[in-house]
Design an enzyme around this catalytic site. Structure first.
Site, PDB file in Angstrom:
ATOM      1  CB  VAL A  53     -45.089 -75.095  72.648  1.00  0.00           C
ATOM      2  CG1 VAL A  53     -46.000 -74.033  73.260  1.00  0.00           C
ATOM      3  CG2 VAL A  53     -45.382 -75.254  71.159  1.00  0.00           C
ATOM      4  N   GLY A  86     -44.103 -76.570  79.362  1.00  0.00           N
ATOM      5  CA  GLY A  86     -43.654 -76.612  77.966  1.00  0.00           C
ATOM      6  C   GLY A  86     -43.896 -77.997  77.400  1.00  0.00           C
ATOM      7  CE  LYS A  87     -45.761 -83.489  76.543  1.00  0.00           C
ATOM      8  NZ  LYS A  87     -46.023 -84.081  77.847  1.00  0.00           N
ATOM      9  N   GLY A  88     -42.656 -80.613  73.709  1.00  0.00           N
ATOM     10  CA  GLY A  88     -42.037 -80.674  72.394  1.00  0.00           C
ATOM     11  C   GLY A  88     -42.533 -81.890  71.649  1.00  0.00           C
ATOM     12  CG  ASP A 128     -45.110 -87.185  76.206  1.00  0.00           C
ATOM     13  OD1 ASP A 128     -45.664 -87.182  77.315  1.00  0.00           O
ATOM     14  OD2 ASP A 128     -45.774 -87.167  75.144  1.00  0.00           O
TER      15      ASP A 128
END
Ligand code: NAD
Length: 420
Positions: A63, A108-110, A149
């Site tokens: 995202v 953002g992040k995944g 992460d």
């Protein structure tokens, strides 16, 4: 982090936080709607060959929440309970974290739904490389830069960097941060979160009239972030670390613990519990210990309405993400306890990730002293800016950090205008 099975949907929380700040800033409904909508989302379903030669299909997300201020930046999480709404919330929080320390990034992040504890290295490598190639069309040094992460690390980043580079036909180290030094990682990245946290504690304690030199510190979660913060406060600022804990429990010694010796003991035995000369203390008791400074550095939702009134620390620095519930924040504000909110207190990690990216792009690497000096400058300035907003608007530091961050994103949005 709240999971789907729980009542709280993290993305709903993230949107509520935007509304609270939008009210303070008097933002119109159009800007609010933009701030609450993730700009770009990619869902990928992809097969991975398992060690027994069977194939399994995994689902992953990336995202890109808001890129008004620059390329998006944020980690990739491997966990069985990853949901799209969790990734959206984490991407929103990255947007504010990057803005509060004024990095030229959006957020953002995944995430990939998987159980890395039950996968072999080979399976993890194949999963990572396939996920990387699935999201490759929307990542890149100028677009979106992933990082580690939960349950991903520098090895994961090395595989992503290699996969992306193979597709391009040349090495692209700036596509991810948190890489091994040998592949263009930065000096100081490993300890950046704890070090950044120690710098903001020093600044906040001085404003609050709390001594760090000779002052007492408790750390819940003696892991990467927590143990480094403890060592730096002890070595460089003369603080007395009196209590620390990990998932197995905690230890206390009012005379002071040597954080290096505790770390060595934890490496040998698997836990801080049983460290010579210390007494046991539980993970809830540690939050209520009689100390000057408390560092929650483990889990979310630790400081609640129930225990907030028992907290004796004068400064709370959130090395962990989301350790304090809103009701506890209210108690701390009323009792004049200084809270250093997560988006500020643990932003040292993403700050040195930014330095890593900048070094990769230049192909010119900085010595550790330079990385730490620049980190210190960023954290000191960011704390001062948050503190100023808190005083001017008579709000607590968390609200002030959000106001500062969201105002910066709104300024960028307004200057750019709405295309076409
Ligand atoms: P880590 O795994 O290195 O350390 C976590 C520590 O918490 C471990 O010592 C573990 O034993 C302990 N722990 C686990 N459950 C516990 C419990 N119930 N009670 C007390 N301790 C418990 O992880 P980390 O990288 O240090 O991350 C810790 C927190 O900091 C997380 O919230 C993370 O999101 C946040 N954070 C870390 C970084 C970073 O760069 N490492 C950056 C930003 C935020």
């Amino acid at each position: 982090m709240a999971k789907e099975s729980e009542a709280v949907n993290p993305f709903e929380t993230a949107k509520r936080q935007i509304d609270i700040v939008a009210d303070i800033l008097g933002l119109d409904s159009g800007i609010r709607a933009i701030l609450k909508a993730p700009k770009r989302e990619l869902t990928v379903n992809f097969p991975v060959r398992m060690d027994d030669n069977s194939y399994r299909v995994f689902t992953g997300y990336r995202v890109q929440y808001n890129m008004a201020r620059g390329p998006t930046k944020g980690g990739i999480r491997y966990h069985p309970q990853v949901t799209l709404d969790e990734v959206r919330a984490l991407a929103a929080w990255m947007t504010w974290k990057c803005a509060v320390v004024n990095l030229p990034y959006g957020g953002g992040k995944g995430g990939v739904i998987c159980d890395p504890k039950h996968m072999s290295q080979g399976e993890l490598e194949r999963l990572t490389r396939r996920y990387a190639s699935e999201i490759a069309p929307i990542i890149g040094p100028e677009i979106d830069i992933p990082a580690p992460d939960v349950y991903t690390d520098s090895q994961t980043m090395a595989w992503i960097m290699d996969t992306y580079s193979m597709q391009k036909g040349y090495s692209v180290p700036g596509v991810v941060t948190g890489k091994p030094i040998s592949l263009g990682g930065s000096e100081g990245r490993g300890e950046a979160t704890g070090r950044g946290c120690a710098y903001v504690i020093r600044e906040a304690a001085s404003h609050a009239g709390v001594r760090v030199k000779g002052g007492s510190v408790a750390v819940q979660g003696f892991g990467n972030a927590g143990s480094v913060a403890a060592k730096i406060l002890h070595d460089e600022q003369g603080a007395k670390i009196v209590a620390v804990s990990d998932s197995r429990g905690g230890i206390i010694n009012p005379q002071g613990l040597n954080p290096h010796a505790v770390d060595e003991f934890k490496h040998k035995t698997g836990s801080v519990v049983g460290f010579p000369g210390s007494k046991p203390i539980s993970n809830t008791e540690i939050l209520e210990a009689k100390v000057d400074i408390l560092i929650p550095a483990a889990l979310e939702n630790q400081l609640t309405k129930k225990n907030a009134e028992k907290v004796q620390a004068r400064v709370i620095a959130e090395a962990a993400n989301g350790p304090t519930l809103p009701e506890a924040d209210k108690v701390f504000y009323e009792s004049k306890i200084t809270v250093l909110p997560d988006i500020l207190a643990n932003a040292g990690g993403v700050t040195v990730s930014y330095f890593e990216w900048a070094q990769d792009i230049q192909g010119f690497f900085w010595p550790l002293e330079e990385v730490n000096q620049r980190l210190e400058r960023t954290m000191v300035k960011s704390y001062a800016e948050v503190h100023k907003v808190a005083e001017e608007r008579s709000v607590h530091n968390r609200t002030a950090a959000y106001v500062l961050a969201i105002q910066r994103v709104v300024d960028a949005l307004k200057m750019r205008g709405i295309y076409p």
